[in-house]
Every structure is written in C-alpha cells, then in structure tokens.
Design an enzyme around this catalytic site. Structure first.
Site, mmCIF file in Angstrom:
data_model
loop_
_atom_site.group_PDB
_atom_site.id
_atom_site.type_symbol
_atom_site.label_atom_id
_atom_site.label_comp_id
_atom_site.label_asym_id
_atom_site.label_seq_id
_atom_site.Cartn_x
_atom_site.Cartn_y
_atom_site.Cartn_z
ATOM 1 N N CYS A 1 -0.838 3.938 -6.456
ATOM 2 C CA CYS A 1 -1.705 3.277 -5.475
ATOM 3 C C CYS A 1 -1.845 1.832 -5.940
ATOM 4 C CB CYS A 1 -3.065 3.970 -5.441
ATOM 5 S SG CYS A 1 -4.330 3.074 -4.507
ATOM 6 N N CYS B 1 0.864 -1.179 0.000
ATOM 7 C CA CYS B 1 0.000 0.000 0.000
ATOM 8 C C CYS B 1 0.905 1.235 0.000
ATOM 9 C CB CYS B 1 -0.850 -0.040 1.270
ATOM 10 S SG CYS B 1 -1.869 1.395 1.553
HETATM 11 N N1 DGL Z 1 -3.943 0.669 -1.966
HETATM 12 C C1 DGL Z 1 -3.529 1.763 -1.229
HETATM 13 C C2 DGL Z 1 -2.368 2.503 -1.817
HETATM 14 O O1 DGL Z 1 -1.553 1.893 -2.456
HETATM 15 C C3 DGL Z 1 -4.451 2.622 -0.456
HETATM 16 C C4 DGL Z 1 -5.732 3.039 -1.004
HETATM 17 C C5 DGL Z 1 -6.567 3.626 0.082
HETATM 18 O O2 DGL Z 1 -6.946 2.872 0.973
HETATM 19 O O3 DGL Z 1 -6.835 4.836 0.040
HETATM 20 O O4 DGL Z 1 -2.214 3.673 -1.619
#
Ligand code: DGL
Length: 259
Positions: free
Chosen positions: A183, A74
């Site tokens: 993301c 993430c």
């Molecule tokens: N998948 C996550 C990222 O890479 C976070 C997305 C989220 O929960 O806002 O930033």
C-alpha cells in the site's frame, strides 16, 4: 523533441506521495500534479465498482490538467481499476502492485509477509500474482486502520505502533524474511516497522520500481521533458491540505480542491 506536459498522479490520499517522491527524485525535470482523494479514503474497504468510479473521476481531473501519463499511485486502485482505465483512455497508465516477485525470488526461508488493504488482497490481479509463486508461503495481512491513522495525521501514535505490532508479530513467528508493503501509504511506516522487526527481515516497497517504469515508458514514447527544465509540482487535496503538506515536511504548498 521534448514533452513539457505534466505527469499526473493520484491516490486515495496522502500515501501516494511516497511514489511521487521516487518519481521526482528520478526525474527532477518533470512537472508533476498530485491529487489526494482523501475525502474518499480509505479505498481499501470499498467495492471494485466504487474504486473504478473514483479512479475514473481522478483520471478525468488529471487529464483536464493536461497530464501526459497517469501514475495510479495506489495499489488498491491499480489492482481493481487499471484494466478499466486502460480500456477507457488513450493516455498511458503506470500502476503500482505489491512487490511479491522480488521478495519471493530472494527469500531464503520461502516465507514472506504482505501487508496491504483488503481491496488489494482480494483483487483478481493480486491473486493471479500470488499463484505464480506457489513455492513461497505468502502470509497475508490486511492493514485495517493504518490508512485511517495516517490520513488522520496519527503516523507516530501509540495506536499505530500497537496495530503494527499485532500485524507483524504472527509473521515474525512464522519465520518470514521479507515484508512486502503493498500500500503506498505504508512506506511512511518504515521507521516504526524497523523498530519492531528483527534486523534480518527486509522491507520492500514498490516506489522505486514504479518511478523506473514511468521513466522507461516516457522514454519509449519520446515523452520526457527538457532536461534543463526544473520540474514544478502542484499538490491538491479534497480534505485536509495541511495533513498532505505535513507529510511533505511542509516543503510544498498544497491547494484545497472541492472535488
Ligand atoms: N494508498 C492506497 C494503496 O496503495 C490505498 C489505501 C486506501 O485508501 O485504503 O493501496
């Protein structure tokens, strides 16, 4: 010597499975445990302190499952919490950050676009990276609503196409030749993005780089599993296991976790 403990991965939801796939493809003999904290998604609109607290909670779950290394799948959690995680635990952490470097180095127009969460784009770590590439015009766009739609199982909706169009149109007008997906949920949007973007614009995400870095660190620490072992995976979600299973094309079972 081999290390048969699993690789632990967490994300705010189902998006980090894009990283899991890259890791599983590169190291099919490793066992993996994936935790989707979908109940608390999106992380991108939370404060740094909240993101740190959730990242600690996720890490502790993975450590209880005996993880030998933790992949923070993430960008938002990495850019806001990895420093604190590394300071608190002995286990190695691999993070994911937007691939600004390759985009800036290869861009011919010296204009690149980045689509990421508010939490990532406002983080100190991300802004330090941006400063290194001051010769490149980096057009930042917060992907408001994208994670919510993906987590809601609306990856292929008209609403999604409209949002994407509104986010990338200004970048296209300004002449970007690279679009960085900052993301881990966004690689699932590549098919839609390819329909919207002119073909000369390259899309970059960080999945493969994270997998290579994980392999490198495990090798260095003599932490790889027996190459003859066929890796098993456990997937956990604390909200909608079926949505996580869907994104994995129903090839893996997903357990609900009250977490
Ligand atoms: N998948 C996550 C990222 O890479 C976070 C997305 C989220 O929960 O806002 O930033």
């Amino acid at each position: 010597m081999f290390n048969s403990k699993p690789i632990g991965l967490f994300d705010s939801g189902i998006g980090g499975t894009s990283i899991w796939s890259a890791i599983h493809d590169l190291m099919p003999n490793e066992d993996t445990i994936y935790l989707a904290d979908s109940k608390n998604a999106p992380y991108g609109l939370k404060s740094k302190d909240e993101i740190i607290a959730l990242s600690i909670k996720n890490t502790e779950f993975l450590l209880r499952q005996n993880a030998k290394i933790i992949v923070v799948a993430c960008n938002t959690a990495t850019t806001n919490a990895i420093k604190e995680l590394r300071a608190k635990y002995d286990v190695p952490f691999i993070g994911i950050e937007p691939a600004i470097k390759p985009a800036a180095l290869h861009s011919k127009t010296q204009k690149i676009g980045i689509l990421a969460t508010k939490g990532t784009l406002s983080s100190e770590l991300f802004n330090k990276t941006v400063e290194l590439y001051h010769d490149t015009n980096i057009i930042e766009q917060i992907g408001y609503g994208l994670v919510e739609l993906i987590e809601g199982g609306k990856l292929h909706s008209a609403e999604m196409t409209q949002l994407l169009q509104s986010y990338v149109d200004p970048m296209i007008e300004q002449g970007i030749d690279y679009l960085v997906l900052g993301c881990s949920h966004y690689p699932y949007l590549i098919p839609q993005l390819k329909k919207i973007l002119p073909s000369h614009i390259q899309i970059i995400d960080s999945g493969e780089a994270v997998a290579k870095q994980t392999l490198h660190v495990l090798k260095e620490k003599a932490g790889l599993n027996n190459p003859e072992h066929k890796g098993k995976t456990e997937f956990y979600s604390n909200l909608n296991p079926e949505i996580l299973s869907d994104i994995l094309k129903n090839k893996h079972s997903v357990a609900y976790l009250d977490f």
